[in-house]
Motif scaffolding. Structure first.
Motif, PDB file in Angstrom:
ATOM      1  N   ARG A   1      -4.957  -6.034   5.280  1.00 44.88           N
ATOM      2  CA  ARG A   1      -5.734  -5.364   4.233  1.00 44.88           C
ATOM      3  C   ARG A   1      -5.916  -6.272   3.027  1.00 44.88           C
ATOM      4  O   ARG A   1      -5.040  -7.048   2.648  1.00 44.88           O
ATOM      5  CB  ARG A   1      -5.104  -4.039   3.816  1.00 44.88           C
ATOM      6  CG  ARG A   1      -3.643  -4.103   3.441  1.00 44.88           C
ATOM      7  CD  ARG A   1      -3.164  -2.806   2.765  1.00 44.88           C
ATOM      8  NE  ARG A   1      -3.536  -1.563   3.351  1.00 44.88           N
ATOM      9  CZ  ARG A   1      -2.828  -0.898   4.273  1.00 44.88           C
ATOM     10  NH1 ARG A   1      -1.712  -1.418   4.736  1.00 44.88           N
ATOM     11  NH2 ARG A   1      -3.229   0.266   4.723  1.00 44.88           N
ATOM     12  N   LEU A   2      -7.100  -6.149   2.443  1.00 47.08           N
ATOM     13  CA  LEU A   2      -7.485  -6.869   1.231  1.00 47.08           C
ATOM     14  C   LEU A   2      -7.895  -5.855   0.182  1.00 47.08           C
ATOM     15  O   LEU A   2      -8.573  -4.870   0.502  1.00 47.08           O
ATOM     16  CB  LEU A   2      -8.650  -7.814   1.530  1.00 47.08           C
ATOM     17  CG  LEU A   2      -9.352  -8.473   0.344  1.00 47.08           C
ATOM     18  CD1 LEU A   2      -8.421  -9.459  -0.353  1.00 47.08           C
ATOM     19  CD2 LEU A   2     -10.632  -9.171   0.783  1.00 47.08           C
ATOM     20  N   ASP A   3      -7.490  -6.081  -1.073  1.00 48.08           N
ATOM     21  CA  ASP A   3      -7.832  -5.185  -2.178  1.00 48.08           C
ATOM     22  C   ASP A   3      -7.312  -3.773  -1.951  1.00 48.08           C
ATOM     23  O   ASP A   3      -7.936  -2.779  -2.366  1.00 48.08           O
ATOM     24  CB  ASP A   3      -9.349  -5.155  -2.423  1.00 48.08           C
ATOM     25  CG  ASP A   3      -9.845  -6.446  -3.049  1.00 48.08           C
ATOM     26  OD1 ASP A   3      -9.229  -6.883  -4.029  1.00 48.08           O
ATOM     27  OD2 ASP A   3     -10.841  -7.008  -2.555  1.00 48.08           O
ATOM     28  N   GLY A   4      -6.171  -3.683  -1.263  1.00 48.38           N
ATOM     29  CA  GLY A   4      -5.498  -2.401  -1.140  1.00 48.38           C
ATOM     30  C   GLY A   4      -4.685  -2.123  -2.393  1.00 48.38           C
ATOM     31  O   GLY A   4      -4.667  -2.901  -3.345  1.00 48.38           O
ATOM     32  N   ALA A   5      -3.989  -0.978  -2.408  1.00 48.68           N
ATOM     33  CA  ALA A   5      -3.170  -0.590  -3.552  1.00 48.68           C
ATOM     34  C   ALA A   5      -1.789  -0.197  -3.053  1.00 48.68           C
ATOM     35  O   ALA A   5      -1.605   0.094  -1.864  1.00 48.68           O
ATOM     36  CB  ALA A   5      -3.817   0.573  -4.298  1.00 48.68           C
TER      37      ALA A   5
ATOM     38  N   VAL B   1       1.520   1.982   0.761  1.00 52.41           N
ATOM     39  CA  VAL B   1       0.416   1.017   0.743  1.00 52.41           C
ATOM     40  C   VAL B   1      -0.877   1.732   1.139  1.00 52.41           C
ATOM     41  O   VAL B   1      -0.976   2.296   2.239  1.00 52.41           O
ATOM     42  CB  VAL B   1       0.701  -0.161   1.693  1.00 52.41           C
ATOM     43  CG1 VAL B   1      -0.405  -1.207   1.583  1.00 52.41           C
ATOM     44  CG2 VAL B   1       2.058  -0.786   1.377  1.00 52.41           C
ATOM     45  N   PHE B   2      -1.865   1.697   0.248  1.00 54.82           N
ATOM     46  CA  PHE B   2      -3.080   2.489   0.391  1.00 54.82           C
ATOM     47  C   PHE B   2      -4.291   1.637   0.738  1.00 54.82           C
ATOM     48  O   PHE B   2      -4.491   0.552   0.182  1.00 54.82           O
ATOM     49  CB  PHE B   2      -3.401   3.200  -0.928  1.00 54.82           C
ATOM     50  CG  PHE B   2      -2.414   4.232  -1.358  1.00 54.82           C
ATOM     51  CD1 PHE B   2      -2.726   5.579  -1.324  1.00 54.82           C
ATOM     52  CD2 PHE B   2      -1.167   3.848  -1.836  1.00 54.82           C
ATOM     53  CE1 PHE B   2      -1.815   6.540  -1.752  1.00 54.82           C
ATOM     54  CE2 PHE B   2      -0.253   4.803  -2.266  1.00 54.82           C
ATOM     55  CZ  PHE B   2      -0.566   6.143  -2.224  1.00 54.82           C
ATOM     56  N   ALA B   3      -5.119   2.166   1.635  1.00 54.26           N
ATOM     57  CA  ALA B   3      -6.510   1.741   1.806  1.00 54.26           C
ATOM     58  C   ALA B   3      -6.689   0.232   1.931  1.00 54.26           C
ATOM     59  O   ALA B   3      -5.877  -0.465   2.525  1.00 54.26           O
ATOM     60  CB  ALA B   3      -7.345   2.302   0.650  1.00 54.26           C
ATOM     61  N   GLY B   4      -7.803  -0.301   1.378  1.00 54.91           N
ATOM     62  CA  GLY B   4      -8.118  -1.727   1.436  1.00 54.91           C
ATOM     63  C   GLY B   4      -9.117  -2.058   2.522  1.00 54.91           C
ATOM     64  O   GLY B   4      -9.391  -1.280   3.435  1.00 54.91           O
ATOM     65  N   TYR B   5      -9.704  -3.258   2.408  1.00 55.24           N
ATOM     66  CA  TYR B   5     -10.590  -3.773   3.459  1.00 55.24           C
ATOM     67  C   TYR B   5      -9.758  -4.217   4.665  1.00 55.24           C
ATOM     68  O   TYR B   5      -8.716  -4.864   4.506  1.00 55.24           O
ATOM     69  CB  TYR B   5     -11.334  -5.019   2.977  1.00 55.24           C
ATOM     70  CG  TYR B   5     -12.409  -4.830   1.943  1.00 55.24           C
ATOM     71  CD1 TYR B   5     -13.713  -4.484   2.309  1.00 55.24           C
ATOM     72  CD2 TYR B   5     -12.145  -5.045   0.598  1.00 55.24           C
ATOM     73  CE1 TYR B   5     -14.710  -4.364   1.359  1.00 55.24           C
ATOM     74  CE2 TYR B   5     -13.129  -4.924  -0.365  1.00 55.24           C
ATOM     75  CZ  TYR B   5     -14.418  -4.576   0.019  1.00 55.24           C
ATOM     76  OH  TYR B   5     -15.401  -4.465  -0.926  1.00 55.24           O
ATOM     77  N   GLY B   6     -10.251  -3.908   5.878  1.00 52.02           N
ATOM     78  CA  GLY B   6      -9.739  -4.565   7.076  1.00 52.02           C
ATOM     79  C   GLY B   6     -10.551  -5.831   7.301  1.00 52.02           C
ATOM     80  O   GLY B   6     -10.015  -6.914   7.522  1.00 52.02           O
TER      81      GLY B   6
ATOM     82  N   HIS C   1      -9.952  -1.211  -4.495  1.00 48.18           N
ATOM     83  CA  HIS C   1     -10.072  -1.407  -5.945  1.00 48.18           C
ATOM     84  C   HIS C   1      -9.693  -0.154  -6.727  1.00 48.18           C
ATOM     85  O   HIS C   1     -10.349   0.237  -7.691  1.00 48.18           O
ATOM     86  CB  HIS C   1     -11.485  -1.857  -6.303  1.00 48.18           C
ATOM     87  CG  HIS C   1     -11.883  -3.126  -5.607  1.00 48.18           C
ATOM     88  ND1 HIS C   1     -12.502  -3.141  -4.378  1.00 48.18           N
ATOM     89  CD2 HIS C   1     -11.722  -4.427  -5.964  1.00 48.18           C
ATOM     90  CE1 HIS C   1     -12.716  -4.397  -4.003  1.00 48.18           C
ATOM     91  NE2 HIS C   1     -12.256  -5.193  -4.943  1.00 48.18           N
ATOM     92  N   LEU C   2      -8.601   0.471  -6.298  1.00 47.75           N
ATOM     93  CA  LEU C   2      -8.118   1.692  -6.924  1.00 47.75           C
ATOM     94  C   LEU C   2      -7.284   1.402  -8.167  1.00 47.75           C
ATOM     95  O   LEU C   2      -6.650   0.356  -8.276  1.00 47.75           O
ATOM     96  CB  LEU C   2      -7.252   2.477  -5.930  1.00 47.75           C
ATOM     97  CG  LEU C   2      -7.931   2.933  -4.634  1.00 47.75           C
ATOM     98  CD1 LEU C   2      -6.891   3.232  -3.574  1.00 47.75           C
ATOM     99  CD2 LEU C   2      -8.785   4.157  -4.904  1.00 47.75           C
ATOM    100  N   GLY C   3      -7.273   2.376  -9.081  1.00 47.60           N
ATOM    101  CA  GLY C   3      -6.298   2.379 -10.153  1.00 47.60           C
ATOM    102  C   GLY C   3      -5.175   3.320  -9.756  1.00 47.60           C
ATOM    103  O   GLY C   3      -5.440   4.402  -9.206  1.00 47.60           O
TER     104      GLY C   3
ATOM    105  N   THR D   1      -4.508 -10.716  -4.024  1.00 48.07           N
ATOM    106  CA  THR D   1      -4.286  -9.270  -3.864  1.00 48.07           C
ATOM    107  C   THR D   1      -3.028  -8.978  -3.047  1.00 48.07           C
ATOM    108  O   THR D   1      -3.035  -8.132  -2.159  1.00 48.07           O
ATOM    109  CB  THR D   1      -5.510  -8.550  -3.246  1.00 48.07           C
ATOM    110  OG1 THR D   1      -5.682  -8.925  -1.884  1.00 48.07           O
ATOM    111  CG2 THR D   1      -6.773  -8.826  -4.029  1.00 48.07           C
ATOM    112  N   THR D   2      -1.951  -9.694  -3.369  1.00 49.58           N
ATOM    113  CA  THR D   2      -0.690  -9.375  -2.714  1.00 49.58           C
ATOM    114  C   THR D   2      -0.205  -8.003  -3.188  1.00 49.58           C
ATOM    115  O   THR D   2      -0.569  -7.519  -4.260  1.00 49.58           O
ATOM    116  CB  THR D   2       0.400 -10.412  -3.040  1.00 49.58           C
ATOM    117  OG1 THR D   2       0.648 -10.394  -4.445  1.00 49.58           O
ATOM    118  CG2 THR D   2      -0.008 -11.796  -2.600  1.00 49.58           C
ATOM    119  N   ILE D   3       0.648  -7.397  -2.374  1.00 46.61           N
ATOM    120  CA  ILE D   3       1.317  -6.145  -2.718  1.00 46.61           C
ATOM    121  C   ILE D   3       2.802  -6.463  -2.767  1.00 46.61           C
ATOM    122  O   ILE D   3       3.387  -6.866  -1.760  1.00 46.61           O
ATOM    123  CB  ILE D   3       0.999  -5.063  -1.674  1.00 46.61           C
ATOM    124  CG1 ILE D   3      -0.472  -4.648  -1.805  1.00 46.61           C
ATOM    125  CG2 ILE D   3       1.934  -3.880  -1.804  1.00 46.61           C
ATOM    126  CD1 ILE D   3      -0.974  -3.795  -0.678  1.00 46.61           C
ATOM    127  N   ALA D   4       3.395  -6.340  -3.945  1.00 43.17           N
ATOM    128  CA  ALA D   4       4.766  -6.803  -4.152  1.00 43.17           C
ATOM    129  C   ALA D   4       5.748  -5.643  -4.264  1.00 43.17           C
ATOM    130  O   ALA D   4       5.389  -4.524  -4.666  1.00 43.17           O
ATOM    131  CB  ALA D   4       4.845  -7.672  -5.411  1.00 43.17           C
TER     132      ALA D   4
END
Length: 430
Positions: free
Chosen positions: A115-119, A129-134, A167-169, A390-393
């Protein structure tokens, strides 16, 4: 005739001597002048070197070398052996890398999907971990959960159908996750104004009042009992927004029917980290501009636009006035969920920096940054396994984790390529 010739040469002999003397003197003077300028140049270089070192020590600013012109680079490349040119063909594109300690990373179970640009939000030992581009043409509409205790993925569940896919807040109070706006659909579709609340205990969703206007990748955080939404991009995905709104919330419920207008953020734009620590709200990094949909495209195909990446840092405290803090060691964007808080420091992993000055290609970031909240100082403390945006840490039990994003093309090419779901961790002791 011979005698006449002899007298003729004898009469001009002194002139020749003076000519020789003058020539020697000229050469000697030229040598002295050259030596003087060489010495001056050396002294100047030494002075500039000392001044540069002093500046780094006094300000903490990293001084990068001057980037040579394209013509100069070409001359240098042509002078190299062919095998060296082939081996170093991408090295000039890594000019923005900052020297940093090599860290030992351990690869963990990868996310169920890339995923890219997930939240993402971490609540205790769970990372949601939410959504994002595959891919650019495919977006996810579900939540994956990583358990830091046993290092496993599981508990997948779906998102509401009306909820944005990238691109969520997002922010949390420790149980409820508040989700605002974002982009609905693949490619470069525009943002929506929808807002939602997730109860992580029951996995039930509810709604909040919509934002006053759609926003793309806004900075979002809970602070003083209110959900704050700042900046981001406007409906066209490119124009920076500086608006700042807030909504009172408590225990997963909105306490107001409308969003309140707050003090605008000094600089607008998307892809920023937003952190609350010790009753202070920080907004870090970001950019102005982003890809836009190609006019008339039925699939909203992405079209490149000019972007300006920056390392600006702003803070709100009880005075409710924006304060400018020391900037990041280099401009950095795409870091919305790339941060954790460890020992009174904000740690940020990866991102994107300014485009390469010659190729104009996007440059990914492979450093780990630390911002000390007591001294308000930045430092570069380590390297990631590769450059990635767009890492998720997450952070748990002394381990720094990161997953997902878009990584580089290799050690010698910092341009983005593959979207990944890889998970890595390293021991972090500050």
């Amino acid at each position: 005739m011979a005698k006449l010739t002899h007298h003729h040469n004898h009469r001009h002999a002194p002139w020749k001597k003076w000519a020789v003397v003058a020539t020697c003197a000229g050469l000697f003077g030229a040598a002295l002048i050259a030596d003087f300028f060489w010495a001056s140049s050396s002294a100047t270089s030494a002075y500039l070197s000392l001044a540069s070192n002093w500046a780094r020590q006094r300000t903490g600013i990293i001084v990068l070398p001057t980037v040579p012109s394209q013509a100069d680079e070409k001359k240098v490349e042509e002078a190299k052996p062919k095998e060296d040119r082939e081996r170093e063909r991408f090295l000039s594109a890594t000019f923005a890398d900052i020297p940093a300690p090599e860290w030992k990373w351990e690869e963990m179970p990868a996310a169920p999907v890339p995923r890219l640009d997930g939240a993402a939000i971490q609540i205790e030992n769970l990372l949601y971990v939410f959504a994002g581009y595959g891919t650019l043409d495919w977006v996810h509409s579900h939540v994956d959960v990583y358990n830091f205790t046993n290092n496993t993925w599981g508990g997948r569940f779906d998102m509401p159908k009306e909820m944005a896919h990238s691109h969520l807040g997002m922010a949390t109070d420790g149980r409820y996750i508040y989700i605002v706006s974002g982009q609905y659909g693949p490619q470069c579709r525009g943002p929506v104004a929808h807002t939602f609340i997730l109860d992580t205990k029951t996995k039930k969703w509810s709604k909040m009042p919509p934002l006053p206007a759609p926003r793309y990748a806004p900075a979002t955080q809970l602070w003083r009992g209110r959900l704050h939404v700042m900046g981001g991009s406007k409906e066209n995905r490119h124009t920076p927004g500086v608006e700042h709104w807030s909504l009172a919330v408590k225990d997963g419920k909105p306490l107001e029917k409308e969003w309140r207008t707050e003090i605008p953020i000094p600089r607008g734009g998307p892809h920023r980290a937003c952190v609350v620590v010790d009753d202070r709200l920080f907004v870090i990094g970001g950019q102005e501009g982003d890809f836009m949909a190609k006019p008339g495209s039925p699939i909203f195909k992405c079209s490149r636009r000019n972007e300006v990446v920056y390392g600006d840092v702003y803070m709100l405290d009880k005075e409710m006035k924006w304060k400018v803090l020391p900037p990041m060691p280099k401009p950095n964007s795409h870091i919305e969920f790339s941060w954790v808080i460890v020992n009174n420091s904000i740690i940020i992993t990866g991102g994107t920096t300014e485009k390469h000055p010659v190729t104009k290609r996007m440059i990914l970031v492979g450093e780990v940054f630390q911002f000390k909240l007591d001294s308000m100082e930045w430092s570069v403390i380590g390297k990631l396994p590769y450059r990635i945006k767009t890492t998720i840490a997450g952070f748990w039990d002394g381990w720094l984790y990161f997953t997902s994003g878009q990584r580089d093309r290799g050690p010698d090419n910092p341009q983005p390529r593959k979207v990944v779901g890889d998970m890595w961790r390293t021991k972090l002791s500050l």
